[in-house]
Design an enzyme around this catalytic site. Structure first.
Site, PDB file in Angstrom:
ATOM      1  N   TYR A  20       4.039   8.849 -11.238  1.00 26.30           N
ATOM      2  CA  TYR A  20       3.068   8.084 -10.424  1.00 26.30           C
ATOM      3  C   TYR A  20       2.303   7.082 -11.298  1.00 26.30           C
ATOM      4  O   TYR A  20       2.137   5.916 -10.935  1.00 26.30           O
ATOM      5  CB  TYR A  20       2.109   9.091  -9.773  1.00 26.30           C
ATOM      6  CG  TYR A  20       1.085   8.505  -8.836  1.00 26.30           C
ATOM      7  CD1 TYR A  20       1.425   8.142  -7.539  1.00 26.30           C
ATOM      8  CD2 TYR A  20      -0.243   8.345  -9.242  1.00 26.30           C
ATOM      9  CE1 TYR A  20       0.467   7.623  -6.673  1.00 26.30           C
ATOM     10  CE2 TYR A  20      -1.203   7.835  -8.390  1.00 26.30           C
ATOM     11  CZ  TYR A  20      -0.850   7.476  -7.098  1.00 26.30           C
ATOM     12  OH  TYR A  20      -1.796   6.967  -6.236  1.00 26.30           O
ATOM     13  N   ASN A  75       0.812  -1.222   0.000  1.00 22.23           N
ATOM     14  CA  ASN A  75       0.000   0.000   0.000  1.00 22.23           C
ATOM     15  C   ASN A  75       0.847   1.276   0.000  1.00 22.23           C
ATOM     16  O   ASN A  75       0.397   2.302  -0.494  1.00 22.23           O
ATOM     17  CB  ASN A  75      -0.919  -0.019   1.228  1.00 22.23           C
ATOM     18  CG  ASN A  75      -1.504   1.345   1.525  1.00 22.23           C
ATOM     19  OD1 ASN A  75      -2.466   1.768   0.883  1.00 22.23           O
ATOM     20  ND2 ASN A  75      -0.913   2.073   2.472  1.00 22.23           N
ATOM     21  N   LYS A 133       2.234   3.064 -11.055  1.00 17.82           N
ATOM     22  CA  LYS A 133       0.978   2.347 -10.772  1.00 17.82           C
ATOM     23  C   LYS A 133       0.612   1.397 -11.908  1.00 17.82           C
ATOM     24  O   LYS A 133       0.012   0.350 -11.675  1.00 17.82           O
ATOM     25  CB  LYS A 133      -0.148   3.354 -10.506  1.00 17.82           C
ATOM     26  CG  LYS A 133       0.043   4.159  -9.212  1.00 17.82           C
ATOM     27  CD  LYS A 133       0.049   3.249  -7.995  1.00 17.82           C
ATOM     28  CE  LYS A 133       0.098   4.010  -6.688  1.00 17.82           C
ATOM     29  NZ  LYS A 133       0.158   3.117  -5.524  1.00 17.82           N
ATOM     30  N   ALA A 149       3.223   5.824 -14.192  1.00 23.27           N
ATOM     31  CA  ALA A 149       4.129   4.769 -14.669  1.00 23.27           C
ATOM     32  C   ALA A 149       4.308   3.715 -13.570  1.00 23.27           C
ATOM     33  O   ALA A 149       4.270   2.512 -13.824  1.00 23.27           O
ATOM     34  CB  ALA A 149       5.471   5.368 -15.062  1.00 23.27           C
TER      35      ALA A 149
HETATM   36  P1  NAD Z   1      -1.268   8.587   2.372  1.00 20.24           P
HETATM   37  O1  NAD Z   1      -0.249   9.548   1.912  1.00 20.24           O
HETATM   38  O2  NAD Z   1      -2.288   9.011   3.365  1.00 20.24           O
HETATM   39  O3  NAD Z   1      -0.574   7.255   2.914  1.00 20.24           O
HETATM   40  C1  NAD Z   1       0.529   6.676   2.305  1.00 20.24           C
HETATM   41  C2  NAD Z   1       1.251   5.862   3.345  1.00 20.24           C
HETATM   42  O4  NAD Z   1       2.449   5.294   2.770  1.00 20.24           O
HETATM   43  C3  NAD Z   1       1.720   6.721   4.522  1.00 20.24           C
HETATM   44  O5  NAD Z   1       1.467   6.032   5.729  1.00 20.24           O
HETATM   45  C4  NAD Z   1       3.218   6.861   4.291  1.00 20.24           C
HETATM   46  O6  NAD Z   1       3.969   7.041   5.475  1.00 20.24           O
HETATM   47  C5  NAD Z   1       3.534   5.517   3.649  1.00 20.24           C
HETATM   48  N1  NAD Z   1       4.802   5.539   2.939  1.00 20.24           N
HETATM   49  C6  NAD Z   1       5.216   6.437   2.012  1.00 20.24           C
HETATM   50  N2  NAD Z   1       6.454   6.141   1.614  1.00 20.24           N
HETATM   51  C7  NAD Z   1       6.840   5.032   2.301  1.00 20.24           C
HETATM   52  C8  NAD Z   1       8.023   4.243   2.323  1.00 20.24           C
HETATM   53  N3  NAD Z   1       9.066   4.554   1.541  1.00 20.24           N
HETATM   54  N4  NAD Z   1       8.074   3.167   3.137  1.00 20.24           N
HETATM   55  C9  NAD Z   1       7.016   2.843   3.930  1.00 20.24           C
HETATM   56  N5  NAD Z   1       5.876   3.561   3.951  1.00 20.24           N
HETATM   57  C10 NAD Z   1       5.797   4.637   3.150  1.00 20.24           C
HETATM   58  O7  NAD Z   1      -1.974   8.072   1.040  1.00 20.24           O
HETATM   59  P2  NAD Z   1      -3.245   7.133   0.771  1.00 20.24           P
HETATM   60  O8  NAD Z   1      -4.202   7.942   0.017  1.00 20.24           O
HETATM   61  O9  NAD Z   1      -3.660   6.429   2.006  1.00 20.24           O
HETATM   62  O10 NAD Z   1      -2.573   6.114  -0.268  1.00 20.24           O
HETATM   63  C11 NAD Z   1      -2.353   4.741   0.007  1.00 20.24           C
HETATM   64  C12 NAD Z   1      -2.115   4.042  -1.320  1.00 20.24           C
HETATM   65  O11 NAD Z   1      -3.271   4.169  -2.149  1.00 20.24           O
HETATM   66  C13 NAD Z   1      -0.968   4.639  -2.124  1.00 20.24           C
HETATM   67  O12 NAD Z   1      -0.235   3.609  -2.765  1.00 20.24           O
HETATM   68  C14 NAD Z   1      -1.674   5.499  -3.141  1.00 20.24           C
HETATM   69  O13 NAD Z   1      -0.894   5.690  -4.288  1.00 20.24           O
HETATM   70  C15 NAD Z   1      -2.915   4.677  -3.404  1.00 20.24           C
HETATM   71  N6  NAD Z   1      -4.024   5.438  -3.968  1.00 20.24           N
HETATM   72  C16 NAD Z   1      -4.625   6.458  -3.296  1.00 20.24           C
HETATM   73  C17 NAD Z   1      -5.689   7.157  -3.878  1.00 20.24           C
HETATM   74  C18 NAD Z   1      -6.400   8.270  -3.194  1.00 20.24           C
HETATM   75  O14 NAD Z   1      -7.276   8.882  -3.830  1.00 20.24           O
HETATM   76  N7  NAD Z   1      -6.101   8.582  -1.946  1.00 20.24           N
HETATM   77  C19 NAD Z   1      -6.115   6.798  -5.160  1.00 20.24           C
HETATM   78  C20 NAD Z   1      -5.488   5.768  -5.828  1.00 20.24           C
HETATM   79  C21 NAD Z   1      -4.457   5.082  -5.221  1.00 20.24           C
END
Ligand code: NAD
Length: 245
Positions: free
Chosen positions: A154, A89, A158, A156
């Site tokens: 991002y 995640n 995903k 690329a």
């Molecule tokens: P967020 O920024 O709230 O959480 C991301 C988490 O990843 C955080 O806890 C952060 O500390 C952790 N993280 C970042 N880099 C890290 C690393 N190098 N090692 C360990 N942990 C790390 O974002 P979110 O919205 O909860 O996103 C979670 C996932 O869902 C991500 O992969 C994001 O790309 C994907 N996503 C989110 C959305 C959205 O609309 N929020 C949409 C599509 C995909």
């Protein structure tokens, strides 16, 4: 639904990862709550799970570091003796238009969002092959399917995650390990909080269900893929986006 299972969730101190950890624990799984910098918030998730009567440990690791990921899996395995479910995640954004995007912005996003998942899958696969079963779930994005201006790095990463998912599904299927992706649309978290209002309104206009998704919408989809109910699903990308694409 996940009784007696052990799940490792990366980036689980907040947002989608946090909700996946809490939801999985609610369904009976023991959880390894990975975090990079936010020790206190990760500990809070552990305490919430413990208060629910579940089991959890927090383990620090930067998923982009091969050394950290090696230690993460060692500590996780020591804590619970097995790993049944991996959820990749952890993710970041460094948005910019291509002419302005630096090599560093490109590399950092690929290192965390794509290489991080690869490193975790390598360790999880080794353990799951020994256990003769397991579930790997990669959190991709609608951006990896449709593309998005200003997010070439991002998107690329995903899209790459979807390729990793399909390949690993073929490599590991014969040993009872399923590998799937969840591609969220617009979900309300810290990550999307940063988006300009105008961009968010434009996205909302394209969502037939007329609302942004919640972290629970994603966590329930991940829980289904992690459960025995999804035993015959592998190599797929489940789009959870309110009908956006
Ligand atoms: P967020 O920024 O709230 O959480 C991301 C988490 O990843 C955080 O806890 C952060 O500390 C952790 N993280 C970042 N880099 C890290 C690393 N190098 N090692 C360990 N942990 C790390 O974002 P979110 O919205 O909860 O996103 C979670 C996932 O869902 C991500 O992969 C994001 O790309 C994907 N996503 C989110 C959305 C959205 O609309 N929020 C949409 C599509 C995909």
């Amino acid at each position: 639904m996940l009784r007696d299972k052990v799940a490792l969730v990366t980036g689980a101190s907040r947002g989608i990862g946090r909700q996946i950890a809490l939801t999985f624990a609610g369904y009976g799984a023991s959880v390894i709550v990975n975090y990079n910098g936010s020790k206190e918030r990760a500990q809070e998730v552990v305490e919430m799970i413990t208060a629910m009567g579940g089991k959890a440990v927090a383990v620090q690791a930067d998923v982009a570091s091969a050394e950290d990921v090696g230690r993460l899996f060692e500590e996780a395995h020591t804590a619970f003796g097995r790993i049944d479910i991996l959820v990749n995640n952890a993710g970041i954004t460094r948005d910019n238009l291509i002419l302005k995007m630096s090599e560093e912005e490109f590399d950092t996003v690929l290192d965390t969002n794509l290489k991080g998942a690869f490193l975790c899958m390598k360790h999880a696969a080794k353990i799951m092959l020994r256990q003769k079963g397991g579930r790997i779930i990669n959190i991709s994005s609608i951006s990896g399917i449709a593309g998005n201006a200003g997010q070439a790095n991002y998107c690329a990463a995903k899209a790459g995650l979807i390729g990793l998912t399909k390949s690993l599904a073929k490599e590991l299927g014969s040993r009872g390990i399923t590998v799937n992706a969840v591609a969220p649309g617009l979900i309300e978290t810290d990550m999307t909080q940063k988006l300009p209002e105008q961009v968010k309104e434009g996205m909302l206009a394209q969502i037939p269900l007329k609302r942004a998704g919640s972290v629970k919408d994603i966590a329930e989809a991940a829980a289904f893929l992690a459960s025995d109910r999804a035993a015959y699903i592998t190599g797929q990308t489940l789009q959870v986006n309110g009908g956006m694409a």
